[in-house]
Design an enzyme around this catalytic site. Structure first.
Site, PDB file in Angstrom:
ATOM      1  N   LYS A 238      23.040 -38.966  23.885  1.00  0.00           N
ATOM      2  CA  LYS A 238      24.217 -39.730  24.272  1.00  0.00           C
ATOM      3  C   LYS A 238      23.911 -40.692  25.420  1.00  0.00           C
ATOM      4  O   LYS A 238      22.962 -40.527  26.184  1.00  0.00           O
ATOM      5  CB  LYS A 238      25.347 -38.766  24.668  1.00  0.00           C
ATOM      6  CG  LYS A 238      25.951 -37.990  23.484  1.00  0.00           C
ATOM      7  CD  LYS A 238      26.798 -38.866  22.607  1.00  0.00           C
ATOM      8  CE  LYS A 238      27.321 -38.155  21.365  1.00  0.00           C
ATOM      9  NZ  LYS A 238      28.347 -37.144  21.662  1.00  0.00           N
ATOM     10  N   ARG A 272      25.297 -29.756  18.046  1.00  0.00           N
ATOM     11  CA  ARG A 272      25.140 -30.848  17.070  1.00  0.00           C
ATOM     12  C   ARG A 272      24.049 -31.781  17.585  1.00  0.00           C
ATOM     13  O   ARG A 272      24.215 -32.424  18.620  1.00  0.00           O
ATOM     14  CB  ARG A 272      26.473 -31.578  16.909  1.00  0.00           C
ATOM     15  CG  ARG A 272      26.505 -32.636  15.835  1.00  0.00           C
ATOM     16  CD  ARG A 272      27.902 -33.244  15.728  1.00  0.00           C
ATOM     17  NE  ARG A 272      27.968 -34.248  14.670  1.00  0.00           N
ATOM     18  CZ  ARG A 272      27.663 -35.529  14.815  1.00  0.00           C
ATOM     19  NH1 ARG A 272      27.261 -35.975  16.008  1.00  0.00           N
ATOM     20  NH2 ARG A 272      27.759 -36.367  13.808  1.00  0.00           N
TER      21      ARG A 272
END
Length: 295
Positions: A238, A272
């Site tokens: 991210k 995830r």
């Protein structure tokens, strides 16, 4: 002596011990790795890598071989600024992939969508779980579908939409607002007939959050876990990692694993990730280190 890796007994008793997701049984004791397949041309990290049924099928099988316990497949990018993809186009992208995986592997599959129409098509094709980043807000039929099919559903916190979420995120009390939102949406799901034992929650790392918001959520994840639902979390590659360390997307693996360790310490159960093999090895070692020493 305080165990720095301990997940509270209260959290474990609330979460319970078992959740069946297809052929996989999620327990509070062994974290699960969820491999990401973005069947899209424009995802933030791997856009185009798995675009097209054959590429996506091969990618999913490779993730399974590396150690993924589940596969999460999406036909619509949810990166900041992403445009909406109509349900029929999502279905054209994901249905052949799910059918193709099912022909050779029974690994549980999650469908990443906010559309009940897409989720229904995915479940018909062989998916086992719904992963809804809108937490049932985008489609009023989503909870009824999950209740009818009796499948697990993950509800995520997001401030705004993918198109607007990173423009100017702001919170007065981050942990309370995220936790209360997730609890409220879980309650709405149960009002529509979804079994509480089939609900997971995701605090939404990178979805309508500033850098320090993401850091605080990872550090204080226990406060979300104490709401009593299994936690799925996705810090993989991210942008907050890039902003903190000055790393581009291709060089965020180690930082992702550090984030996973902190999240596991705070009670997360499903991770995830793009790099399933590295995450599996990391989590296996993490669990070994926090287990009682053998005589």
């Amino acid at each position: 002596m305080i165990d720095p890796f301990a997940i509270s007994d209260e959290s474990l008793s609330l979460i319970g011990q078992l959740m069946n997701i297809g052929t996989y049984t999620l327990t509070s004791k062994r974290p699960a790795v969820m491999g990401i397949i973005n069947a899209t041309p424009d995802s933030f990290s791997d856009g185009g890598l798995h675009f097209g049924p054959q590429a996506a099928i091969e990618g999913a099988l490779r993730l399974a071989q590396e150690g993924a316990d589940l596969i999460d497949i999406g036909g619509e990018s949810t990166r900041p600024g992403a445009d909406h993809v109509p349900p029929q186009m999502q279905i054209q992208r994901i249905a052949p992939v799910i059918v193709g995986i099912r022909e050779v592997d029974s690994i549980p599959i999650s469908i990443d969508t906010t559309s009940a129409e897409v989720a229904c098509a995915a479940l018909d094709a062989g998916a086992n779980m719904i992963n809804d980043i809108s937490a049932g807000r985008d489609d009023p039929d989503m909870f009824a579908l999950a209740a009818e099919r009796g499948c697990p559903i993950c509800l995520m916190h997001m401030q705004g939409t993918p198109a607007t979420m990173q423009l100017d995120p702001h919170y007065d009390d981050l942990l309370e607002e995220v936790g209360a939102f997730l609890e409220e949406r879980a309650g709405c799901a149960q009002d529509e007939g979804v079994d509480r034992a089939r609900i997971l929650i995701d605090p939404g790392i990178g979805f309508g959050k500033g850098v320090q918001d993401n850091v605080m959520l990872l550090r204080q994840l226990q406060s979300i876990a104490d709401r009593g639902y299994p936690i799925l979390i996705g810090p993989s590659r991210k942008s907050f990692i890039g902003k903190l360390l000055g790393l581009d997307v291709e060089n965020r693996l180690e930082a992702t694993l550090a984030s996973i360790g902190v999240a596991r310490q705070g009670g997360a159960q499903i991770f995830r990730v793009h790099d399933a093999g590295a995450a599996r090895r990391f989590l296996d070692m993490f669990e070994c280190l926090k287990s009682p020493l053998q005589p």
